[in-house]
Design a protein around this motif. Structure first.
Motif, short mmCIF file in Angstrom:
data_model
loop_
_atom_site.label_atom_id
_atom_site.label_comp_id
_atom_site.label_asym_id
_atom_site.label_seq_id
_atom_site.Cartn_x
_atom_site.Cartn_y
_atom_site.Cartn_z
N GLY A 31 -24.01 -36.99 -15.24
CA GLY A 31 -24.91 -35.93 -15.68
C GLY A 31 -25.92 -36.43 -16.68
O GLY A 31 -25.80 -37.53 -17.23
N GLU A 35 -27.50 -37.38 9.95
CA GLU A 35 -27.01 -38.77 10.00
C GLU A 35 -25.55 -38.82 10.43
O GLU A 35 -25.15 -39.63 11.24
CB GLU A 35 -27.15 -39.42 8.62
CG GLU A 35 -28.58 -39.74 8.26
CD GLU A 35 -28.67 -40.12 6.79
OE1 GLU A 35 -28.68 -41.33 6.50
OE2 GLU A 35 -28.70 -39.21 5.94
N ASN A 44 -26.22 -40.43 -0.54
CA ASN A 44 -25.95 -39.12 0.05
C ASN A 44 -26.24 -39.15 1.55
O ASN A 44 -27.28 -39.66 1.97
CB ASN A 44 -26.83 -38.06 -0.62
CG ASN A 44 -26.44 -37.87 -2.07
OD1 ASN A 44 -25.46 -37.20 -2.38
ND2 ASN A 44 -27.18 -38.54 -2.96
N VAL A 45 -25.31 -38.62 2.34
CA VAL A 45 -25.49 -38.65 3.80
C VAL A 45 -25.80 -37.24 4.28
O VAL A 45 -25.11 -36.27 3.91
CB VAL A 45 -24.21 -39.17 4.49
CG1 VAL A 45 -24.42 -39.23 6.00
CG2 VAL A 45 -23.85 -40.56 3.96
N SER A 46 -26.85 -37.12 5.08
CA SER A 46 -27.25 -35.79 5.58
C SER A 46 -26.46 -35.43 6.85
O SER A 46 -25.85 -36.30 7.48
CB SER A 46 -28.74 -35.80 5.92
OG SER A 46 -28.94 -36.65 7.02
N VAL A 97 -32.68 -45.62 2.72
CA VAL A 97 -31.87 -45.54 1.50
C VAL A 97 -30.69 -46.51 1.60
O VAL A 97 -30.42 -47.30 0.68
CB VAL A 97 -31.36 -44.10 1.26
CG1 VAL A 97 -30.36 -44.06 0.11
CG2 VAL A 97 -32.52 -43.16 0.99
N LEU A 107 -30.33 -41.85 -5.98
CA LEU A 107 -31.02 -40.60 -5.67
C LEU A 107 -32.47 -40.91 -5.33
O LEU A 107 -33.14 -41.66 -6.05
CB LEU A 107 -30.93 -39.64 -6.86
CG LEU A 107 -29.50 -39.18 -7.17
CD1 LEU A 107 -29.39 -38.67 -8.61
CD2 LEU A 107 -29.04 -38.11 -6.17
N ILE A 137 -35.22 -37.17 8.49
CA ILE A 137 -34.15 -37.50 7.55
C ILE A 137 -33.38 -38.75 7.98
O ILE A 137 -32.92 -39.51 7.14
CB ILE A 137 -33.19 -36.29 7.37
CG1 ILE A 137 -32.22 -36.51 6.21
CG2 ILE A 137 -32.41 -36.00 8.64
CD1 ILE A 137 -32.85 -36.40 4.87
P1 C2E Z 1 -26.50 -34.35 -5.37
O1 C2E Z 1 -26.05 -35.37 -4.40
O2 C2E Z 1 -25.54 -33.34 -5.76
O3 C2E Z 1 -27.10 -35.15 -6.57
C1 C2E Z 1 -26.97 -34.73 -7.86
C2 C2E Z 1 -28.20 -34.02 -8.29
O4 C2E Z 1 -27.98 -33.50 -9.59
C3 C2E Z 1 -29.41 -34.91 -8.42
O5 C2E Z 1 -30.56 -34.17 -8.16
C4 C2E Z 1 -29.40 -35.25 -9.91
O6 C2E Z 1 -30.64 -35.65 -10.42
C5 C2E Z 1 -28.99 -33.94 -10.45
N1 C2E Z 1 -28.42 -34.05 -11.80
C6 C2E Z 1 -27.84 -35.11 -12.39
N2 C2E Z 1 -27.42 -34.80 -13.63
C7 C2E Z 1 -27.75 -33.51 -13.84
C8 C2E Z 1 -27.59 -32.61 -14.92
O7 C2E Z 1 -27.04 -32.93 -15.99
N3 C2E Z 1 -28.03 -31.35 -14.75
C9 C2E Z 1 -28.63 -30.94 -13.60
N4 C2E Z 1 -29.05 -29.68 -13.51
N5 C2E Z 1 -28.82 -31.76 -12.55
C10 C2E Z 1 -28.38 -33.04 -12.67
P2 C2E Z 1 -31.69 -34.72 -7.32
O8 C2E Z 1 -31.90 -36.15 -7.53
O9 C2E Z 1 -32.83 -33.80 -7.45
O10 C2E Z 1 -31.11 -34.58 -5.86
C11 C2E Z 1 -30.81 -33.34 -5.36
C12 C2E Z 1 -30.05 -33.47 -4.12
O11 C2E Z 1 -30.81 -34.10 -3.13
C13 C2E Z 1 -28.81 -34.31 -4.23
O12 C2E Z 1 -27.76 -33.57 -4.78
C14 C2E Z 1 -28.56 -34.71 -2.82
O13 C2E Z 1 -27.90 -33.69 -2.14
C15 C2E Z 1 -29.96 -34.82 -2.30
N6 C2E Z 1 -30.37 -36.21 -2.27
C16 C2E Z 1 -30.87 -36.97 -3.23
N7 C2E Z 1 -31.15 -38.20 -2.79
C17 C2E Z 1 -30.79 -38.22 -1.50
C18 C2E Z 1 -30.84 -39.20 -0.45
O14 C2E Z 1 -31.21 -40.35 -0.66
N8 C2E Z 1 -30.39 -38.82 0.77
C19 C2E Z 1 -29.94 -37.56 1.00
N9 C2E Z 1 -29.53 -37.25 2.25
N10 C2E Z 1 -29.88 -36.64 0.07
C20 C2E Z 1 -30.30 -36.96 -1.18
#
Ligand code: C2E
Ligand code: MG
Ligand code: MG
Length: 716
Positions: free
Chosen positions: A683, A548, A543-545, A519, A486, A512
């Motif tokens: 989680g 991309e 995660n793929v946007s 990444v 992430l 992006i």
């Molecule tokens: P996602 O792919 O669904 O990633 C899971 C998100 O849930 C992550 O948020 C993670 O920190 C969060 N999470 C993990 N455990 C828990 C938990 O117990 N409770 C809650 N409420 N949240 C939890 P994060 O890191 O803020 O990322 C949010 C979203 O951003 C990701 O959702 C993903 O869609 C996107 N993302 C993150 N990194 C990348 C990346 O490198 N590239 C792309 N394209 N998207 C990314």
């Protein structure tokens, strides 16, 4: 024959001794300037003159040689040689008056024919003849010049009219005849203003008489714009004209010359060009340039009338989606249909403009209260509740609108536009299909957005990103079986920024793709490095946007990075959200299949939020379904979420896909998942996303989280 630099004289003399004398007097000197021919009778002389055809300069005739008393020797000579000068010799001076009256140029009495008087008289006549010749040549030259000028003036495209000092027409060329629609014969002598009727295009007041004006000013008068020529038949032409005074050799003004030409065509072209420059090609609506002009005018008017102006900034919701899935041709037609519907909802005095893309702006002039703008917005929503029929498609589109009002939300066009845009952005954030009036707080959001975009560009250059790894745990065994990478942004000023606060903007401005590329490379290099260092690694997902997935170098990019880093494809997992995959399901299937061929792992992220149809799900060659974390809320046995989660787990089992539950925060949730035989969990309850070095420690010990999971799951 005689050469032209000597004066040719014909002598008509019957008396041989007189002829001798004359001969001697004229040619007896050395280098005589005369060439003398001699005939003995008038008839002979006349015949000779005719034969010589104007070559004789002076004819000297002795009246005594004329036998026939009734003959008119002078008349005959003049008619045979009209240009010759005639010298008559008579008995005495008394013959002179008659000879002169009959056309002779000089008279000599016989007694004067001697070496003194005769050469003098002949010299005098020769000078006169010379003078005649010069005059003739000048006149011919003048005539030729005039003829040439006339041809030139008639063949040029410009119309030319010349007047005398009083402004009456004394010349007009062919082009002028055609343009004013009046023949030269009828125009000559007429006052210019009667023939050349010009008026101002806008006021239709008679324009200044250019000839009289140039004469009065005694200097050229320049082009006057917006002049129309009213032709003789009443039709009108746009013309451009200039007038210049004419001077005589002393410098006194004698009249004026007016030059003009038809600019109707170029004017029409100019009007067309202006229209093109100010209107949108696709919809024909005013464009941003014209809107800015009208908005500034409306503000000026509202300022004077102490009234208000409203701007509605409109964005067509999900237009990009329609355009991408149904193609540009449908997209274009939809925009035209949207444009027409917007226009139908406003007054003729309001301006609907296409701002670009799927953005439109409506300018409502002179409103009384801001609420008037809300009334228009409601009207638009009603109108857009009906679908658009584009070919075979029935398309439902909604609008997100932002409203700013002069003077409350800004005193100039730029600020009003920015604020309406900020309000529109807010409407989008609030779930689209609504309108928002501008509020000062929104501006900070817009400014923040621009700031983030600029900072992101810098972040890419300076590598301010970092990856955190969140373990994925096998629920049954309690062991770590993978991780999700992430992204985090370490902004030097703002500290750590979470992905949801910048990825949306990165997506909108196209950054992006570059970020995703970083990444991918970072994860592959890191895993390869860990592998080399002897760690027991497992697949890590990225995660793929949407951008991309659609990118033409997406597949080749992945191949290339895998090759360059030397990471076996099995260790790389790609997560696509369900929504992204469903946007163009067919394309997704083919990309996913190619990725499977490469050998990477695939999962559907945020599953349960994207309304996939089962038929597609079967065709997506994915390994894992990741249940969206929103379903973890209130996960007790009898809640709706419990029903959904257990259904997804069952479906995954049927589809032979592993099911992972995201966002597991509590022991209860984990217990529920275990009971329902969910395969994996991820989680904060199990582990927060960790920086690479901390995550490496967990991998080495493989004890802490795993044990804790075991303990936690066992204890329930
Ligand atoms: P996602 O792919 O669904 O990633 C899971 C998100 O849930 C992550 O948020 C993670 O920190 C969060 N999470 C993990 N455990 C828990 C938990 O117990 N409770 C809650 N409420 N949240 C939890 P994060 O890191 O803020 O990322 C949010 C979203 O951003 C990701 O959702 C993903 O869609 C996107 N993302 C993150 N990194 C990348 C990346 O490198 N590239 C792309 N394209 N998207 C990314
Ligand atoms: Mg994810
Ligand atoms: Mg997710």
């Amino acid at each position: 024959m005689q050469s032209r630099n000597r004066t040719c004289v014909l002598l008509i003399e019957s008396n041989a001794s007189d002829a001798e004398r004359i001969w001697a007097a004229l040619t007896g000197v050395e280098d005589s300037p005369y060439h003398l021919d001699c005939t003995h009778s008038l008839d002979e002389g006349i015949a000779f003159l005719r034969q010589m055809d104007h070559a004789i300069d002076i004819v000297m005739v002795d009246l005594a040689s004329v036998k026939d008393a009734s003959a008119d020797p002078i008349g005959q000579i003049i008619s045979a040689s009209p240009h010759a000068r005639v010298l008559v010799v008579g008995e005495d001076e008394s013959y002179a008056p008659e000879a002169i009256s009959k056309g002779a140029h000089e008279f000599l009495a016989r007694s004067q024919i001697h070496t003194y008087w005769l050469p003098r008289a002949i010299r005098y006549l020769a000078q006169q003849r010379e003078h005649d010749l010069i005059m003739q040549a000048q006149q011919k030259a003048l005539h030729d010049e005039k003829a040439r000028a006339n041809v030139a003036l008639n063949s040029i495209g410009d119309a030319i009219l010349t007047t005398d000092l009083a402004g009456n027409i004394i010349y007009m060329n062919h082009a002028a005849e055609i343009l004013v629609g009046c023949a030269r014969e009828n125009a000559l002598g007429q006052p210019l203003s009667d023939v050349f009727k010009i008026i101002n295009r806008n006021t239709r007041v008679i324009a200044t008489n250019p000839a009289l004006y140039a004469i009065e000013k005694n200097s050229p008068v320049g082009l006057e714009s917006d002049v129309i020529l009213v032709r003789a038949d009443g039709s009108e032409l746009s013309i451009e004209k200039a007038a210049t005074p004419i001077h005589d050799s002393e410098g006194a003004v004698t009249g004026a010359i007016v030059v003009f030409h038809d600019v109707s065509e170029s004017r029409t072209l100019a009007v067309k060009m202006t229209h093109l420059a100010q209107h949108d090609f696709l919809t024909g609506l005013p464009n941003r340039m014209l809107l800015t002009e009208r908005l500034s005018q409306a503000i000026g008017l509202a300022y004077r009338n102490i009234s208000q102006v409203a701007l509605l900034f409109i964005d067509v919701d999900y237009f990009k989606h329609i355009n991408d899935s149904l193609g540009h041709a449908v997209g274009d037609e939809l925009l035209k249909s949207v444009a027409a519907r917007l226009v139908s909802c406003v007054r003729a005095t309001d301006t609907v403009c296409r701002q670009g893309g799927d953005e439109f702006v409506i300018l409502l002039t002179e409103i009384e209260r801001p609420q008037d703008a809300a009334v228009t917005a409601e009207k638009l929503f009603n109108a857009f509740s009906e679908p658009h029929y584009i070919g075979v498609h029935e398309l439902h589109v909604s609008l997100s609108m932002g409203i700013s009002v002069y003077p409350a939300d800004g005193e100039n066009a730029d600020v009003l536009m920015q604020n309406a845009d900020a309000a529109m952005y807010h409407a989008k954030l609030l779930g689209r299909n609504n309108f928002q009036f501008f509020k000062t707080e929104m501006n900070t959001r817009a400014v923040q957005r621009a700031f983030i975009e600029a900072s992101l560009r810098r972040a890419i250059k300076r590598q301010e990103f970092e990856l955190h790894y969140q373990p994925k745990v096998d629920i049954a065994s309690g062991t770590i079986i993978g991780a999700e990478a992430l992204i985090r942004w370490n902004d030097p000023q703002q500290g750590v920024i979470q992905p949801l606060d910048f990825l949306g903007i990165a997506e909108e401005c196209g950054l992006i793709v570059a970020i995703g590329g970083w990444v991918l490379r970072e994860v592959c290099s890191q895993l390869r490095a860990w592998l080399k260092e002897g760690y027991a690694i497992f697949p890590v997902s990225i995660n793929v946007s949407a951008a991309e997935l659609k990118h033409k170098y997406f597949l080749s990019g992945i191949n290339q990075v895998l090759q360059e880093t030397g990471l076996p494809p099995y260790y790389l997992e790609l997560e696509f959200t369900e929504t992204i995959l469903m946007r163009d399901a067919e394309l997704s299937i083919s990309v996913l299949e190619s990725l499977k061929d490469i050998g990477v792992q695939l999962s559907i992220d945020d599953f349960g939020t994207g309304y996939s149809s089962l038929s597609y799900l079967q065709r997506f060659p994915v390994d894992t379904l990741k249940i969206d974390k929103s379903f973890m809320r209130d996960l007790t046995n009898d809640s709706d979420n419990a029903t959904i989660v257990s259904a997804i787990i069952a479906m995954g089992r049927n589809l032979k896909q592993r099911v992972l539950a995201e966002g597991v925060e509590t022991a209860e949730q984990l217990a529920f998942l275990r009971t329902h035989r969910c395969n994996e969990a991820q989680g904060n309850y199990l582990s927060m996303p960790l920086p690479a070095d901390q995550f490496a420690k967990i991998m080495t010990s493989n004890m802490l989280p795993v044990l804790s999971v075991r303990q936690r799951t066992d204890s329930l």
